[in-house]
Design an enzyme around this catalytic site. Structure first.
Site: not given
Length: 254
Positions: A104, A202, A232
């Protein structure tokens, strides 16, 4: 008995002390960069570290300043502060090439760190990159104009999150640091192998971001893997197995 996952600490003059875990082994050293308000105790980081230790592969985990077991206040940190944390630990604990894995926001820091290392030490210093739902430029596409206005006017935006019992806090300093270090609008001059893993479900970082990143990278060896049903976190057993296999293939190329 000593806690087997108790961290070591890197003391720094004028900057917060950083918590880290390091296992020596063959290179390249795998460096795992967690996401926003995350730390090295997460499932992906722990699984990768345990695999590396078993296989004799060097690996470095860390908590950014203000996160996890590191010192410092979260709200005082910026994107470049955290890049500095990563570089300080790479300099202190690794020799030779590194293989950076970023989750991320850690995927944005992965790119910024690699660019700094290549500029300073040459392209051989970065053996490869693995992004997990990499989120470069999320201060641009991740907030509405109204949310950005709140951050700039009030100094911070506080949001509930399903990933923690603590709210997400985005400060003016972090937003401005992010906006000053966006990457997707121009070619990213990295030529190492890059693997980008992204869940098709996601809901936080659109899979299109990995496709945009692939297009922006100068490297001719970039592969994007879209994971059916993946969210995610990409933290299911199969997702973690895919991550470890991806890292292993880059760490020990034929």
């Amino acid at each position: 008995m000593t806690d087997p996952i108790a961290p070591d600490y890197l003391d720094r003059s004028g900057r917060p002390r950083l918590a880290y875990r390091h296992v020596a082994g063959r290179g390249p050293t795998i460096v795992f960069l967690p996401g926003y308000m995350s730390d090295m105790a997460g499932g992906k980081a722990t699984a990768l570290f345990d695999w590396a230790a078993t296989e004799g592969q060097a690996c470095l985990l860390l908590d950014y300043a203000g996160c996890g077991q590191s010192d410092g206040q979260f709200a005082d940190q910026t994107l470049l502060d955290w890049r500095g944390d990563v570089l300080d630990l790479i300099d202190a604990k690794t020799e030779g090439p590194v293989l950076i894995v970023g989750s991320s926001m850690g995927g944005w820091l992965m790119l910024l760190t690699a660019l700094a290392l290549v500029q300073r030490d040459g392209s051989a210093r970065v053996a490869g990159l693995v992004g997990i739902a990499a989120a470069p430029d999320f201060t641009d596409w991740g907030f509405s104009d109204a949310e950005k206005a709140i951050i700039l006017a009030e100094g911070a935006l506080v949001e509930e999150t399903p990933y923690s019992d603590q709210p997400y806090v985005t400060t003016r300093g972090f937003l401005q640091s992010g906006e000053a270090n966006r990457l997707l609008g121009a070619e990213i001059p990295l030529t190492c192998p890059v693997r980008l893993l992204h869940g098709q479900e996601d809901g936080d970082v659109p899979p299109d971001i990995s496709l945009r990143l692939s297009a922006a990278l100068a490297s001719g060896d970039v592969q994007v893997t879209l994971v059916k049903g993946g969210d995610h976190r990409l933290s299911r057993d199969g997702d973690i197995a895919l991550l470890i296999d991806t890292v292993a293939r880059l760490a020990t190329p034929n």
